[in-house]
Design a protein around this motif. Structure first.
Motif, PDB file in Angstrom:
ATOM      1  N   CYS A 154     -74.932  13.595  97.483  1.00  0.00           N
ATOM      2  CA  CYS A 154     -75.027  15.501  97.353  1.00  0.00           C
ATOM      3  C   CYS A 154     -74.573  15.377  96.388  1.00  0.00           C
ATOM      4  N   TRP A 155     -73.782  14.216  95.382  1.00  0.00           N
ATOM      5  CA  TRP A 155     -73.315  14.792  93.797  1.00  0.00           C
ATOM      6  C   TRP A 155     -74.501  15.240  93.820  1.00  0.00           C
ATOM      7  N   ASN A 156     -74.786  13.103  93.233  1.00  0.00           N
ATOM      8  CA  ASN A 156     -76.140  12.975  92.716  1.00  0.00           C
ATOM      9  C   ASN A 156     -77.396  14.327  92.831  1.00  0.00           C
ATOM     10  N   LYS A 157     -77.880  14.852  93.736  1.00  0.00           N
ATOM     11  CA  LYS A 157     -78.094  15.696  93.790  1.00  0.00           C
ATOM     12  C   LYS A 157     -78.362  16.780  93.137  1.00  0.00           C
ATOM     13  N   ALA A 158     -77.221  16.863  92.756  1.00  0.00           N
ATOM     14  CA  ALA A 158     -77.040  18.307  92.064  1.00  0.00           C
ATOM     15  C   ALA A 158     -77.103  18.027  90.285  1.00  0.00           C
ATOM     16  N   TYR A 196     -63.425  -0.601 101.664  1.00  0.00           N
ATOM     17  CA  TYR A 196     -64.080   0.014 100.558  1.00  0.00           C
ATOM     18  C   TYR A 196     -63.605   0.210  98.872  1.00  0.00           C
ATOM     19  N   LYS A 197     -62.196   0.967  99.213  1.00  0.00           N
ATOM     20  CA  LYS A 197     -61.618   0.956  97.751  1.00  0.00           C
ATOM     21  C   LYS A 197     -61.127  -0.313  96.979  1.00  0.00           C
ATOM     22  N   ASP A 198     -60.778  -1.447  98.077  1.00  0.00           N
ATOM     23  CA  ASP A 198     -60.397  -3.115  97.006  1.00  0.00           C
ATOM     24  C   ASP A 198     -61.278  -3.255  96.739  1.00  0.00           C
ATOM     25  N   ASN A 245     -73.473   6.328  97.311  1.00  0.00           N
ATOM     26  CA  ASN A 245     -73.712   7.296  98.717  1.00  0.00           C
ATOM     27  C   ASN A 245     -72.647   7.319  99.944  1.00  0.00           C
ATOM     28  N   VAL A 246     -71.831   7.818  99.708  1.00  0.00           N
ATOM     29  CA  VAL A 246     -70.842   7.568 100.581  1.00  0.00           C
ATOM     30  C   VAL A 246     -69.712   8.218 100.960  1.00  0.00           C
ATOM     31  N   SER A 247     -68.804   8.194 101.759  1.00  0.00           N
ATOM     32  CA  SER A 247     -68.148  10.036 101.594  1.00  0.00           C
ATOM     33  C   SER A 247     -66.837   9.806 101.421  1.00  0.00           C
ATOM     34  N   TYR A 248     -66.673   8.809 101.573  1.00  0.00           N
ATOM     35  CA  TYR A 248     -65.087   8.333 100.802  1.00  0.00           C
ATOM     36  C   TYR A 248     -65.038   7.273 100.133  1.00  0.00           C
ATOM     37  N   GLY A 249     -64.587   7.478  98.597  1.00  0.00           N
ATOM     38  CA  GLY A 249     -64.273   6.648  97.632  1.00  0.00           C
ATOM     39  C   GLY A 249     -64.847   6.601  96.442  1.00  0.00           C
TER      40      GLY A 249
END
Length: 447
Positions: free
Chosen positions: A270-274, A422-424, A371-375
């Motif tokens: 979503c950020w990329n789309k904006a 994922y953050k690791d 394109n994830v919703s965490y990290g």
């Protein structure tokens, strides 16, 4: 085999010398009551020997009254460098590796708040295997009953400032040893680059937040800077009335970007789309769909900081509040551990940069979000901090609202593990990239 309660590296070395014929040493990292399975030691030693592991740990169970709850652990990655990595209560250590890693320990390291455990396990992991058994081999009494959302800010609690300062020193020494430090002179970008329709855009990704999105948009549109701005909301196929509410907003500064289910977007998508849209301003400023700006001066302060520091990213501070904006513990999160000299290094050790985040759009368009919703924000901030200057605002300019609808309010251990894993991974990629860049720069300087 004797179970040794870890207190300090010096004490651990003494125990090894007392039992000099032992290949392994079994160490308890906390004071929880432990019940071992009958095959615990056999499996731990077998896996450690077969994999030549420096550190071996395993899954366990937590006993909560009459309930026994599985507590899985995650694999140790190259980027598992945060000091709160969950090894469980017990680790099996290769005795020779302990002695080698601690041979040149300074006296203050063994006298550290954690007895030197963090420094020891970082050094023991260099060039060695750290083995995680996906088997449940012991049971402990559950002692921490807080929800995930209540634990996640322990690292910025002022009461832990001495501990955190020490962990930063330890981690910086480790980065220096593996050639992972960022350059001391970050790049200051040309902020006049490019042409944009407005100076700043507030970016709000949203999915099914009909209870809060109206407040978020209102606080964004209530900004009163002297420059032009707009508010870009990316609705990610909401089905609870969010999209209808957004479609009813009549303001020329408000832009609704509609994403559909088949696009399969996370928050990062979503950020990329904006930011890739023609509506995005020179600076892209974050606002989550259930949070708010406390006053109309936030955009002005952020853009002023960009101009003052000539930086690629600005990070503010926020106040934790309830749904009605009443402050709640831990209160203000300002990340004062950040320093211009070492913040980009220490950011690999902790779990976040802070909020609200704002970006110089040309640089952000080159990097983009995963394109994830965490990290997704952590990944981008780490990437930017590898090369570019980052500005900080230490007064709260953001209200982070805690309510039952928060996605991280009360997560299962499996979900917490997935987030940490994922953050690791993000840290691993970033750390490798930083080391490669340093090696290339060293080779260039020598040629």
């Amino acid at each position: 085999m004797k179970l040794i309660r870890f207190t300090s590296v010096d004490a651990l070395r003494d125990e090894i010398f007392k039992n000099s014929l032992e290949q392994f040493i079994l160490v308890q990292l906390d004071d929880k009551k432990i019940t071992f399975d009958s095959n615990f030691l056999h499996r731990m030693e077998e896996v450690s020997a077969d994999s030549d592991a420096s550190i071996t740990y395993c899954c366990f169970r937590e006993k909560d009254g009459d309930k026994v709850i599985p507590h899985p652990v995650i694999d140790y990655q190259f980027g598992s460098v945060r000091d709160d990595f969950d090894f469980g209560s017990v680790v099996l250590l290769n005795a020779a590796d302990v002695l080698a890693a601690s041979e040149n320990f300074a006296p203050e390291e063994s006298e550290a708040p954690d007895g030197g455990w963090y420094a020891l396990r970082l050094r023991m992991s260099i060039g060695k295997t750290v083995a995680a058994l996906p088997e449940y081999l012991y049971t402990v009494e559950k002692v921490d009953f807080r929800k995930s959302g209540e634990k996640q800010h322990d690292y910025v609690n002022p009461r832990n400032s001495y501990y955190q300062a020490h962990m930063e020193r330890v981690f910086t020494d480790y980065l220096n040893e593996i050639d992972g430090l960022v350059p001391l002179s970050p790049i200051h970008p040309d902020l006049t680059e490019g042409s944009f329709p407005v100076t700043a855009s507030v970016i709000i990704p949203v999915k099914n937040r009909v209870a809060t999105i109206g407040d978020a948009v209102k606080s964004a549109l209530s900004q009163t800077p002297e420059f032009s701005f707009n508010v870009i909301v990316v609705d990610n196929a909401s089905s609870d009335g969010t999209r209808e509410l957004l479609e009813s907003i009549q303001d020329p500064r408000f832009i609704l970007v509609k994403a559909e289910e088949d696009e399969m977007l996370g928050i990062g998508g979503c950020w990329n789309k904006a930011i890739l849209s023609p509506y995005c301003g020179r600076f892209a400023v974050q606002l989550d769909s259930d949070d708010m700006y406390p006053n109309g001066n936030v955009l002005s302060k952020i853009v002023d900081k960009f101009q003052e520091d000539r930086c690629a990213m600005v990070i503010g501070s926020y106040t934790m509040t309830d749904f009605n904006l009443n402050p709640i513990p831990p209160g203000v999160i300002d990340h004062r551990e950040w320093t211009s000299m070492n913040g980009a290094n220490n950011a690999l050790r902790i779990n976040g940069f802070g909020a609200p985040r704002a970006f110089f759009t040309p640089i952000l368009r080159n990097i983009l979000f995963p394109n994830v919703s965490y990290g997704e924000d952590y990944a981008v901030a780490l990437r930017i901090s590898r090369e570019y200057a980052i500005g900080r605002i230490y007064e709260p300019i953001y209200c982070c609202r805690r309510w039952h609808g928060n996605s991280d309010a009360d997560l299962s251990i499996e979900k917490v593990n997935a987030h940490n894993e994922y953050k690791d991974f993000i840290r691993s990629v970033e750390l490798i990239a930083r080391i490669r860049a340093n090696v290339e720069n060293d080779n260039y300087a020598e040629s």
